[in-house]
Design an enzyme around this catalytic site. Structure first.
Site, PDB file in Angstrom:
ATOM      1  CD  GLU A 188      46.524  40.182  42.556  1.00 12.95           C
ATOM      2  OE1 GLU A 188      46.687  40.233  43.785  1.00 12.95           O
ATOM      3  OE2 GLU A 188      45.868  39.298  41.999  1.00 12.95           O
ATOM      4  CD  GLU A 381      48.733  36.128  40.376  1.00 10.13           C
ATOM      5  OE1 GLU A 381      47.844  35.802  41.199  1.00 10.13           O
ATOM      6  OE2 GLU A 381      49.614  36.964  40.613  1.00 10.13           O
TER       7      GLU A 381
HETATM    8  C1  BGP Z   1      47.086  36.868  43.869  1.00 12.53           C
HETATM    9  C2  BGP Z   1      48.529  37.135  44.184  1.00 12.53           C
HETATM   10  C3  BGP Z   1      49.382  35.922  44.259  1.00 12.53           C
HETATM   11  C4  BGP Z   1      48.686  34.672  44.726  1.00 12.53           C
HETATM   12  C5  BGP Z   1      47.225  34.545  44.361  1.00 12.53           C
HETATM   13  C6  BGP Z   1      46.423  33.510  45.126  1.00 12.53           C
HETATM   14  O1  BGP Z   1      46.314  37.897  44.384  1.00 12.53           O
HETATM   15  O2  BGP Z   1      49.094  37.970  43.192  1.00 12.53           O
HETATM   16  O3  BGP Z   1      50.567  36.241  44.921  1.00 12.53           O
HETATM   17  O4  BGP Z   1      49.074  34.207  45.911  1.00 12.53           O
HETATM   18  O5  BGP Z   1      46.542  35.750  44.467  1.00 12.53           O
HETATM   19  O6  BGP Z   1      46.049  34.008  46.386  1.00 12.53           O
HETATM   20  P1  BGP Z   1      46.312  33.202  47.708  1.00 12.53           P
HETATM   21  O7  BGP Z   1      47.752  32.816  47.671  1.00 12.53           O
HETATM   22  O8  BGP Z   1      46.014  34.108  48.810  1.00 12.53           O
HETATM   23  O9  BGP Z   1      45.425  32.032  47.645  1.00 12.53           O
END
Ligand code: BGP
Length: 483
Positions: A188, A381
Site C-alpha cells: 500500500e 488483500e
Molecule cells: C491493509 C494492510 C494490512 C491489513 C489490512 C486490514 O491496509 O495492508 O496490513 O491489516 O489493511 O486492516 P486492519 O488490520 O486495520 O483491519
C-alpha cells in the site's frame, strides 16, 4: 471456466502482524513493535491509533510489559509456522503472501551483513512452503521498517535509506530467489500519506511542521528504491516478477452534482498516482503540477527520473476492502474505511468497523485498473474484519464472512470473464492476526480462529471456522462452486 488453470488462490499475511518473537533470533526493533493497542480509543478513529511522538516511542522501548503491544506477540507464527502452513495447505492454498521483516535480516537497517538467524528462519519457512506446494508471494516492505532508521533519519525522508533498503532487497533476492519468483515492493505504497510513521518511519516532530512535504520526499525515495530493486530482482532471479501494491480506494460521487463528480475525480486520480509512477515510470503531469503548486514536489538527484523509467513493475497488485463516496457538502455523513473517512453510501451495508461492503466495487476496480495499466492484476488483500463467536461445541459459524467472500468472488469472476487478466487472489487474512490499524485481534479476518484476545490472553489454539471448509471447496473447484 472463468479462472484459468493455475489461478493462484491463497491468503495474505504480514510479518509484523503474525510472527511475534519481536526480540528473538537477533531481530531489531521495527516501527510495528511500538504500536499500542488503545482500548479507550474509538476503534474507528484510526488517526489516534497510529499517532506517534518521540516521547511515546521512548516510553514504548522502555516498556518490557508487552500486554499493550500486540504486534510484539502477533500470533506466534514464528514458532508455530509449520502448524499454520499445514492448515493453509489443508485449505488447498496455491499461494501464500508473506512479508520479510527487514529487522530480522538487518536489525537496525544499517548493518552491512545480514543476521544469519533471520536468513535461517525465512529459509526454513520457504522450504516448508515448497514442501507443501504453496508458492510464496513476498512483500519486501509491509509496515515494518527498522525503528532505528525512523529515529535517526526520520525514516524514508532521508535519501540514505534507499541504499540500506536496496541492500536488504539484494540479500532477499540472493538468499531466497531459489524459492521466490513473485515479489511485491511496498505494501500500500499510497498509505504513507495516511499513516507516515507506520509506512515510512516518519516522525511528525522531525518534519519541521511540514509533514506532507516530508511524505512526498519519502515517497520519491521509495519510488527510486523500488525501481532499483525491480532491476536487481530481474537480474538476480531469472524468471522473477515484481509488482507494485496499491490500496484501491474506490470512490463514487455522492450525487451527480458536477462539484461532487469533480471532487470524486480528484480523489480517484490521487489514488492512482502511486501506481502510475511505478507502472508508467514517470510522475503524471497533473500530479506534478499540483505538487509544484503546493511546494511539495520532491527534491531529486540527477538520474532519478531515468531510474524510475527503467525500473517499472511487471504486474499491479492491490488491496480492496470497501468503497466510499465523496461530496462537497460539509454536512454529509462520513463513515470510516481502510484508514480513510468517506461519505456514507446509502446503498451499502457496513462491517462492524463501519467499512462499506461493496462487491461490485471490486469488479469496477478490476476493470478500471486493467484498462488503465494493461498489466496483469493480482488481488493481494480482500476480506472482512468481524467478531466471531465460538459455539459450545467449539465450532465457529461465520456466514457473514462466507457471504462477503462469495459476493466478491462472483464479481471477480465476471471481471475475468470480461477479459481482465488476473493472476491470483489472496484473502486478508487467512488466519486471525493483529490488526494493522487498531492492533486488535478481535477484529477477526481468518478462516482459522486463534484463541487469543486483545491483551494476549488465551491458549493460541487454532480452530477451523465454517469459512475454512467453504474456501477449501472454492479452491478445489477453481472458483466454479461458490455455494
Ligand atoms: C491493509 C494492510 C494490512 C491489513 C489490512 C486490514 O491496509 O495492508 O496490513 O491489516 O489493511 O486492516 P486492519 O488490520 O486495520 O483491519
Amino acid at each position: 471456466m472463468a479462472f484459468k488453470d493455475g489461478f493462484l488462490w491463497g491468503g495474505a499475511v504480514a510479518a509484523n502482524q503474525l510472527e511475534g518473537a519481536f526480540n528473538e533470533g537477533g531481530k531489531g526493533w521495527s516501527v510495528a513493535d511500538i504500536a499500542t493497542y488503545k482500548p479507550n480509543v474509538d476503534v474507528k478513529d484510526y488517526k489516534k491509533h497510529v499517532s506517534v511522538s518521540l516521547d511515546a516511542i521512548k516510553e514504548a522501548m522502555q516498556d518490557t510489559d508487552n500486554t499493550y503491544y500486540p504486534k510484539r506477540r502477533g500470533i506466534d507464527f514464528y514458532h508455530n509456522y509449520k502448524e499454520d502452513l499445514a492448515l493453509f495447505a489443508e485449505i488447498g492454498f496455491k499461494v501464500l503472501r508473506i512479508s520479510i521483516a527487514w529487522t530480522r535480516l538487518f536489525p537496525t537497517g544499517e548493518e552491512l551483513e545480514p543476521n544469519k538467524e533471520g536468513i535461517e528462519f525465512y529459509r526454513n519457512l520457504l522450504q516448508e512452503m515448497k514442501k507443501l506446494g504453496i508458492e510464496p508471494l513476498v512483500t519486501l516492505s509491509h509496515y515494518e521498517m527498522p525503528l532505528e532508521l525512523a529515529l535517526k533519519y526520520n525514516g524514508w525522508t532521508d535519501r540514505r535509506v534507499i541504499d540500506m533498503f536496496t541492500r536488504f532487497c539484494k540479500t532477499c533476492f540472493e538468499e531466497f530467489g531459489e524459492y521466490v519468483k513473485l515479489w511485491l515492493n511496498f505494501n500500500e505504497v499510497d498509505s504513507i500519506i495516511r499513516h507516515p510513521f507506520t509506512t515510512g518511519g516518519l516522525i511528525p516532530e522531525l518534519c519541521n511542521g511540514e509533514e506532507l512535504k516530508c511524505c512526498y520526499q519519502a515517497l520519491h525515495h521509495q519510488f527510486v528504491a523500488s525501481a532499483i530493486a525491480t532491476k536487481m530482482c530481474h537480474e538476480i532471479i531469472p524468471g522473477s516478477q515484481i509488482g507494485c501494491m496499491l490500496t484501491k480506494l474506490m470512490t463514487y460521487p455522492r450525487t451527480c452534482a458536477p462539484a461532487d463528480v469533480l471532487a470524486t475525480q480528484s480523489k480517484n486520480l490521487d489514488n492512482h498516482f502511486y501506481s502510475d509512477v511505478m507502472v508508467f515510470g514517470e510522475y503524471p503531469r497533473l500530479k506534478t503540477v499540483e505538487l509544484k503548486k503546493l511546494g511539495y514536489y520532491p527534491q531529486m538527484e540527477e538520474g532519478d527520473l531515468e531510474i524510475i523509467k527503467e525500473g517499472t513493475v511487471d504486474f499491479v497488485s492491490f488491496s480492496y476492502y470497501m468503497s466510499m463516496t465523496e461530496s462537497v457538502d460539509p454536512n454529509a455523513e462520513r463513515t470510516p474505511g481502510n484508514t480513510v473517512l468517506g461519505v456514507r453510501n446509502p446503498y451499502l451495508e457496513s462491517s462492524d468497523w463501519g467499512w462499506q461492503v461493496d462487491p461490485v466495487g471490486l469488479r469496477i476496480s478490476l476493470i478500471e485498473l486493467y484498462d488503465r495499466y494493461k498489466k496483469p492484476l493480482f488481488i493481494v488483500e480482500n476480506g472482512i474484519g468481524a467478531k466471531d463467536i465460538i459455539g459450545e461445541d467449539g465450532s465457529i459459524h461465520d456466514p457473514y464472512r462466507i457471504a462477503y467472500f462469495k459476493s466478491h468472488f462472483e464479481q471477480m469472476k465476471k471481471a475475468v470473464e470480461d477479459g481482465v487478466e488476473l493472476m491470483g487472489y489472496t484473502s486478508w487474512a487467512p488466519i486471525d492476526l493483529i490488526s494493522a490499524s487498531t492492533s486488535q485481534i478481535t477484529k477477526r479476518y481468518g478462516f482459522i480462529h486463534v484463541d487469543q484476545d486483545d491483551l494476549g490472553n488465551g491458549s493460541g489454539k487454532r480452530r477451523r471456522k465454517d469459512s475454512f471448509y467453504w474456501y477449501q471447496n472454492v479452491i478445489k473447484t477453481n472458483g466454479a462452486n461458490l455455494d
